[in-house]
Design a protein around this motif. Structure first.
Motif, PDB file in Angstrom:
ATOM      1  N   VAL A   1      -3.206  -0.560   5.812  1.00 51.34           N
ATOM      2  CA  VAL A   1      -3.974  -0.756   4.576  1.00 51.34           C
ATOM      3  C   VAL A   1      -3.563  -2.057   3.887  1.00 51.34           C
ATOM      4  CG1 VAL A   1      -4.426   0.155   2.267  1.00 51.34           C
ATOM      5  CG2 VAL A   1      -4.418   1.695   4.247  1.00 51.34           C
TER       6      VAL A   1
ATOM      7  N   ALA B   1       0.842  -1.192   0.000  1.00 53.62           N
ATOM      8  CA  ALA B   1       0.000   0.000   0.000  1.00 53.62           C
ATOM      9  C   ALA B   1       0.875   1.238   0.000  1.00 53.62           C
ATOM     10  CB  ALA B   1      -0.933   0.009   1.211  1.00 53.62           C
TER      11      ALA B   1
ATOM     12  N   ARG C   1      -9.410   5.794   4.901  1.00 53.65           N
ATOM     13  CA  ARG C   1     -10.092   5.970   3.616  1.00 53.65           C
ATOM     14  C   ARG C   1     -10.771   7.333   3.508  1.00 53.65           C
ATOM     15  NH1 ARG C   1     -13.648   0.939   1.839  1.00 53.65           N
ATOM     16  NH2 ARG C   1     -13.728   2.270  -0.021  1.00 53.65           N
TER      17      ARG C   1
ATOM     18  N   ALA D   1       0.285   2.798   5.734  1.00 55.18           N
ATOM     19  CA  ALA D   1       0.442   1.853   4.629  1.00 55.18           C
ATOM     20  C   ALA D   1       0.461   0.418   5.136  1.00 55.18           C
ATOM     21  CB  ALA D   1       1.722   2.165   3.857  1.00 55.18           C
TER      22      ALA D   1
ATOM     23  N   VAL E   1       0.330   5.349   0.858  1.00 53.47           N
ATOM     24  CA  VAL E   1      -0.644   6.210   1.534  1.00 53.47           C
ATOM     25  C   VAL E   1      -0.090   7.625   1.688  1.00 53.47           C
ATOM     26  CG1 VAL E   1      -1.999   6.583   3.632  1.00 53.47           C
ATOM     27  CG2 VAL E   1      -1.621   4.255   2.792  1.00 53.47           C
TER      28      VAL E   1
ATOM     29  N   ILE F   1      -5.021   6.690  -1.140  1.00 54.25           N
ATOM     30  CA  ILE F   1      -4.510   5.330  -0.972  1.00 54.25           C
ATOM     31  C   ILE F   1      -4.341   4.659  -2.328  1.00 54.25           C
ATOM     32  CG2 ILE F   1      -5.071   3.019  -0.101  1.00 54.25           C
ATOM     33  CD1 ILE F   1      -6.582   4.417   2.199  1.00 54.25           C
TER      34      ILE F   1
END
Length: 216
Positions: A143, A32, A68, A140, A34, A73
């Motif tokens: 996620v 991920a 979110r 990150a 972010v 993201i």
């Protein structure tokens, strides 16, 4: 607890990058990227966000939902086939590059957990144990972990008996016993020794070093 100390030394748009799933015997590796909007990063999210490995499943999912709403993201993955072809380290770097591409914008700098930089369209700073130091990297990590766990729980419906609802592909006693009993699936990493031995009909020794990473 992480903070924004590292981010404050950077100019422009800062992206945190981390992965989940380097160690499991099954499933993809997921990364991920972010970019946190610090203007809305407050309250329970700021108090709770940490390295995904030290959070409960409930806290991870709550942080994911909050991120979110206050972060951009991007998520990328490398498949089991890519892991077996490239090796897990290279596949992980591919997943990270895909995560940054999925952001839809070019960061000015990427903070990457670990000590091996992926090839990205922006400068990269690696940070050892960065998920415990940087809010961006911790975000990150959350996620990536929540996303990968959801993938493995979905696969568990199609491949019952391996315990993927709870072990999410890691080498728990339950998972290793299921490989002995049921054999391997298309989602097992054949380049990993326990899976390779099973495919060759060889006995498998149980591996329990990754149990904590799979825990709820």
């Amino acid at each position: 607890m992480p903070d924004f100390a590292i981010e404050r030394t950077c100019r422009g748009i800062v992206c945190g990058i981390d992965e989940a799933g380097r160690g499991p015997l099954a499933g993809p590796v997921v990364a991920a990227a972010v970019i946190i909007d610090r203007r809305c990063f407050r309250g329970e999210l700021r108090r709770t966000l940490d390295d995904s490995k030290v959070l409960t499943r409930g806290d991870r999912e709550a942080c994911y939902g909050a991120l979110r709403r206050c972060a951009r993201i991007g998520v990328g993955a490398a498949s089991v086939r890519e892991i077996d072809r490239l090796n897990i380290l290279r596949a992980n770097l591919v997943a990270m590059a895909r995560a940054v591409a999925a952001l839809g914008l070019r960061p000015d700098i990427a903070l990457v957990d670990g000590n091996v930089p992926p090839t990205l369209p922006c400068p990269v700073r690696t940070v050892v144990k960065g998920d415990a130091l940087s809010f961006s990297i911790a975000a990150a990590s959350v996620v990536a972990k929540v996303t990968r766990d959801a993938i493995m729980r979905g696969l568990a419906e199609r491949y019952p008996g391996y315990g993927w609802h709870t072990n999410v592909g890691y080498a728990t006693e339950e998972h290793v016993a299921a490989i002995r009993r049921l054999g391997i699936t298309p989602h097992h990493r054949r380049s990993f020794a326990p899976v390779r031995l099973a495919a060759e009909g060889m006995p498998i020794l149980p591996l329990f070093d990754a149990v904590d990473l799979a825990a709820d």
